[in-house]
Design a protein around this motif. Sequence first.
Motif, PDB file in Angstrom:
ATOM      1  N   ASN A   1       0.860  -1.193   0.000  1.00 13.23           N
ATOM      2  CA  ASN A   1       0.000   0.000   0.000  1.00 13.23           C
ATOM      3  C   ASN A   1       0.889   1.233   0.000  1.00 13.23           C
ATOM      4  N   ILE A   2       0.402   2.296  -0.630  1.00 13.74           N
ATOM      5  CA  ILE A   2       1.241   3.491  -0.656  1.00 13.74           C
ATOM      6  C   ILE A   2       0.511   4.659   0.004  1.00 13.74           C
ATOM      7  N   VAL A   3       1.308   5.534   0.598  1.00 15.00           N
ATOM      8  CA  VAL A   3       0.744   6.636   1.362  1.00 15.00           C
ATOM      9  C   VAL A   3       1.044   7.949   0.662  1.00 15.00           C
ATOM     10  N   ALA A   4       2.276   8.075   0.188  1.00 10.40           N
ATOM     11  CA  ALA A   4       2.727   9.387  -0.268  1.00 10.40           C
ATOM     12  C   ALA A   4       3.122   9.404  -1.740  1.00 10.40           C
ATOM     13  N   ASN A   5       3.150   8.253  -2.383  1.00 12.47           N
ATOM     14  CA  ASN A   5       3.636   8.247  -3.776  1.00 12.47           C
ATOM     15  C   ASN A   5       2.981   7.135  -4.587  1.00 12.47           C
ATOM     16  N   GLY A   6       2.728   7.438  -5.858  1.00 15.29           N
ATOM     17  CA  GLY A   6       2.214   6.427  -6.775  1.00 15.29           C
ATOM     18  C   GLY A   6       0.725   6.171  -6.627  1.00 15.29           C
ATOM     19  N   SER A   7       0.251   5.186  -7.412  1.00 18.75           N
ATOM     20  CA  SER A   7      -1.154   4.790  -7.289  1.00 18.75           C
ATOM     21  C   SER A   7      -1.205   3.269  -7.169  1.00 18.75           C
ATOM     22  N   ILE A   8      -2.269   2.780  -6.537  1.00 14.24           N
ATOM     23  CA  ILE A   8      -2.399   1.334  -6.318  1.00 14.24           C
ATOM     24  C   ILE A   8      -2.460   0.597  -7.662  1.00 14.24           C
ATOM     25  N   ILE A   9      -2.987   1.256  -8.678  1.00 18.21           N
ATOM     26  CA  ILE A   9      -3.069   0.578  -9.985  1.00 18.21           C
ATOM     27  C   ILE A   9      -1.657   0.323 -10.513  1.00 18.21           C
ATOM     28  N   TYR A  10      -0.789   1.303 -10.368  1.00 16.83           N
ATOM     29  CA  TYR A  10       0.601   1.127 -10.803  1.00 16.83           C
ATOM     30  C   TYR A  10       1.231  -0.058 -10.062  1.00 16.83           C
ATOM     31  N   PHE A  11       1.010  -0.116  -8.744  1.00 20.09           N
ATOM     32  CA  PHE A  11       1.586  -1.221  -7.969  1.00 20.09           C
ATOM     33  C   PHE A  11       1.036  -2.562  -8.448  1.00 20.09           C
ATOM     34  N   SER A  12      -0.259  -2.608  -8.683  1.00 15.23           N
ATOM     35  CA  SER A  12      -0.851  -3.872  -9.147  1.00 15.23           C
ATOM     36  C   SER A  12      -0.262  -4.274 -10.491  1.00 15.23           C
ATOM     37  N   GLU A  13      -0.082  -3.302 -11.367  1.00 13.75           N
ATOM     38  CA  GLU A  13       0.482  -3.651 -12.682  1.00 13.75           C
ATOM     39  C   GLU A  13       1.893  -4.225 -12.531  1.00 13.75           C
ATOM     40  N   CYS A  14       2.676  -3.672 -11.617  1.00 11.98           N
ATOM     41  CA  CYS A  14       4.027  -4.206 -11.378  1.00 11.98           C
ATOM     42  C   CYS A  14       3.939  -5.634 -10.834  1.00 11.98           C
ATOM     43  N   GLU A  15       3.025  -5.849  -9.861  1.00  9.79           N
ATOM     44  CA  GLU A  15       2.894  -7.187  -9.254  1.00  9.79           C
ATOM     45  C   GLU A  15       2.451  -8.203 -10.306  1.00  9.79           C
ATOM     46  N   VAL A  16       1.515  -7.766 -11.159  1.00 11.28           N
ATOM     47  CA  VAL A  16       1.022  -8.667 -12.207  1.00 11.28           C
ATOM     48  C   VAL A  16       2.159  -9.004 -13.172  1.00 11.28           C
ATOM     49  N   TYR A  17       2.948  -8.006 -13.509  1.00  8.62           N
ATOM     50  CA  TYR A  17       4.081  -8.252 -14.416  1.00  8.62           C
ATOM     51  C   TYR A  17       4.978  -9.335 -13.816  1.00  8.62           C
ATOM     52  N   TYR A  18       5.226  -9.203 -12.515  1.00 11.46           N
ATOM     53  CA  TYR A  18       6.115 -10.149 -11.830  1.00 11.46           C
ATOM     54  C   TYR A  18       5.533 -11.565 -11.825  1.00 11.46           C
ATOM     55  N   LEU A  19       4.265 -11.676 -11.526  1.00  8.45           N
ATOM     56  CA  LEU A  19       3.688 -13.028 -11.446  1.00  8.45           C
ATOM     57  C   LEU A  19       3.650 -13.674 -12.824  1.00  8.45           C
ATOM     58  N   VAL A  20       3.428 -12.860 -13.853  1.00  8.39           N
ATOM     59  CA  VAL A  20       3.411 -13.412 -15.217  1.00  8.39           C
ATOM     60  C   VAL A  20       4.821 -13.890 -15.584  1.00  8.39           C
ATOM     61  N   GLU A  21       5.837 -13.170 -15.117  1.00 10.27           N
ATOM     62  CA  GLU A  21       7.218 -13.617 -15.361  1.00 10.27           C
ATOM     63  C   GLU A  21       7.516 -14.904 -14.586  1.00 10.27           C
ATOM     64  N   CYS A  22       6.924 -15.034 -13.394  1.00  9.80           N
ATOM     65  CA  CYS A  22       7.098 -16.280 -12.624  1.00  9.80           C
ATOM     66  C   CYS A  22       6.445 -17.437 -13.376  1.00  9.80           C
ATOM     67  N   ALA A  23       5.277 -17.190 -13.957  1.00 12.16           N
ATOM     68  CA  ALA A  23       4.600 -18.246 -14.730  1.00 12.16           C
ATOM     69  C   ALA A  23       5.485 -18.654 -15.903  1.00 12.16           C
ATOM     70  N   LYS A  24       6.116 -17.664 -16.510  1.00 12.71           N
ATOM     71  CA  LYS A  24       7.022 -17.955 -17.638  1.00 12.71           C
ATOM     72  C   LYS A  24       8.163 -18.861 -17.167  1.00 12.71           C
ATOM     73  N   MET A  25       8.718 -18.517 -15.981  1.00 14.70           N
ATOM     74  CA  MET A  25       9.832 -19.310 -15.448  1.00 14.70           C
ATOM     75  C   MET A  25       9.388 -20.765 -15.226  1.00 14.70           C
ATOM     76  N   LEU A  26       8.184 -20.935 -14.680  1.00 14.99           N
ATOM     77  CA  LEU A  26       7.675 -22.294 -14.440  1.00 14.99           C
ATOM     78  C   LEU A  26       7.570 -23.069 -15.752  1.00 14.99           C
ATOM     79  N   LEU A  27       7.065 -22.383 -16.775  1.00 16.88           N
ATOM     80  CA  LEU A  27       6.839 -23.065 -18.050  1.00 16.88           C
ATOM     81  C   LEU A  27       8.150 -23.291 -18.803  1.00 16.88           C
ATOM     82  N   GLU A  28       8.971 -22.270 -18.832  1.00 15.60           N
ATOM     83  CA  GLU A  28      10.211 -22.353 -19.613  1.00 15.60           C
ATOM     84  C   GLU A  28      11.167 -23.399 -19.039  1.00 15.60           C
ATOM     85  N   SER A  29      11.229 -23.454 -17.672  1.00 15.44           N
ATOM     86  CA  SER A  29      12.197 -24.352 -17.040  1.00 15.44           C
ATOM     87  C   SER A  29      11.559 -25.663 -16.616  1.00 15.44           C
TER      88      SER A  29
END
Length: 644
Positions: A544-572
């Motif tokens: 959660n953020i108090v003084a900077n950014g928006s929750i949507i931006y944070f969610s997009e970053c988290e989603v990017y990360y989980l999609v990369e984790c899915a890639k790692m599972l599939l690729e390896s």
Amino acid sequence: MGITSKLSPLPVDDAEILKQLPEAELLALLTAVAHITDDLEVLDDRLYPNLLTLREPQSGYTEEQQALARDIVMRGLRKFRDEQKGVPARPSLERLRTIMQFVAGEPVSERYVPLLLEELALDGDQLRAPQWNKSSIAPDRDFSAIIIGAGMSGIAAAHRLRQAGVPVTILEKNDDVGGTWLENKYPGCRVDIQNHMYSYSFAQRHDWPFFFSPRQVLHEYFRNCAEEFGLLPIINFKTEVESAVWDEDAQQWVVTSINAAGTRRVDRANILVSAVGQLNRPNYPDIAGIDSFAGDSFHSATWNFNIDLTGKKVAVIGTGASACQFIPQVAKQAGELFVFQRTTPWMIPAPRYQETVPNGFNWMLSHVPFYAEWYRFSMFWRGAEGMLPAATVDPDYPPTEKSVGLMNEMMRQMLIEWTNALTEGDEVLRAQLTPNYPPLSKRFVVDDGSFALSLRQPHVSLVTDKIERIEATGIRTTDGQLREVDVIIYGTGFKASQFLTPMKVTGRNKTDLHEQWSGDARAYLGVVIPNFPNFFCLYGPNTNIVANGSIIYFSECEVYYLVECAKMLLESNLGSLDPLLSVHDEYNERIDAANRLRTWGFSSVSSWYKNANGRSAQNWPFSVLEFWEQTRVPETSDYKLVSQ
Ligand code: NAP
């Protein structure tokens, strides 16, 4: 109302453009013109913005500067239209950085540029969308995802996973998408971050009707996104998840949910995404006698529209972000209104809070290529690290419960001026509305003055005496006074610390998530948890953020990360991954140490930013850049990896 509006060509008639120009925001428009004419001369030195006045209307430009800017814009637009060369190829990084620095009004470090390019989305969604597809890296593998929740984060995750070719099932407890923007229907509910930034980077609108949209507009936006991304057929509505159990042999999650008719279903998937939010389980206050009240009562998140408040005696408990939005609306109806305040919120002015976006501005956004993108960029940059320096504890200051550093003190002074202006001539109200803790320790109330002004009406009283108990006929305070009321409205927030309740989540070796957390939720990078393989939290602990950014931006970053984790599972060819405890613990120590050096970690004021242990399991203490950097690439060395 679509989510991605199409651009219209500039009209041949100059008079039409000139008619719309006065309502356009000039700074971002200048940058758009520099971009589409490929002419950096447009960024005239005389129009370089002043950081101190950047947040004022027209970025603080004088009348003379505005006239100059309009003249330059008009010449540029004519040139762009008449030469008919179309939009040039994306400017070089160096030229882009020059444009960025002009609109930012300050140097933009090179480190930020890749992040900003993603947010700008000049090439559409190319930079943030998955650059891989299951069909090419693991075409024959049976691999799917379950997402719990179809709010802002769940929609983003489903969209991205499907872009990567991963089949998704969504389980949603409500009868519609939208999460918080569906559930919170209280009068006056609206977003307090400007929509041109509080929207997905991959679904930008040019026609927001308000700068800060009311909830209906946002709900419609998220619904349109779900529809446009083809998600509605994969959402199981009115289906509440009861439990999720990790099946180590199958390397799958087994998720049991129940629908409105009481029928249970069981789904299996390789990855499980929790997109349940932090703020959706209403918190009723722990006040003696709460059940003895004989009148009507309800929580802000479950507003009872069947109760007509007209002429009634109404009590509101709480003065947080929700209550401060609905109090002015309730005051319009109630015969008498008592507002019970335990802690004074800091109010931060947002003069355009309830204003509609002028037609001319929206016209320009939908006629000038890249104007919308540069305008979003300007909003993003100003909010990016925004107030973080003012939330920083300076041990040498020395920090106190008044202010924690010089910047924090300057902010305090500025906010006090605003409160003083709103309470002019009413010393009692002024004292009641002057907080006694450092700004940024709790969530601000973003306001255009409506809240304070509503309290100045003769039929409205702000009660700051402590509530002793609730009785059949009203609320008694510790001074012995009973305020008799017909209705009590609880604006008392959410059980934010109780992440993922009431679901039962069982990981490897029958580990129970809530037992592991023991009331003190933690995750690595805010997303993944030891012992819970292939389990991903969105808006999880310390995101959660108090003084900077928006929750949507944070969610997009988290989603990017989980999609990369899915890639790692599939690729390896991996069956599962979960973070190493040592990595997780070290990360959390770093988070905790940094949170202690922020206002919300330092101050002892009560807030939902701390759990029962006094630790902030909610907030992210660093910059938005650091969050982006840490969610780029999953490091195999951070994980326990299990082959298929
Ligand atoms: P909140 O910020 O947690 O406010 C709860 C209020 O209830 C506080 O004033 C709190 O007092 C009071 N309260 C709680 N228990 C009490 C008790 N036992 N006795 C007396 N008073 C009690 O909840 P919220 O207003 O629903 O907002 C939660 C969060 O949702 C916000 O911080 C924000 O992140 C989000 N939100 C955003 C928007 C928006 O974007 N516009 C709008 C609404 C909410 P204390 O301060 O003393 O604890």
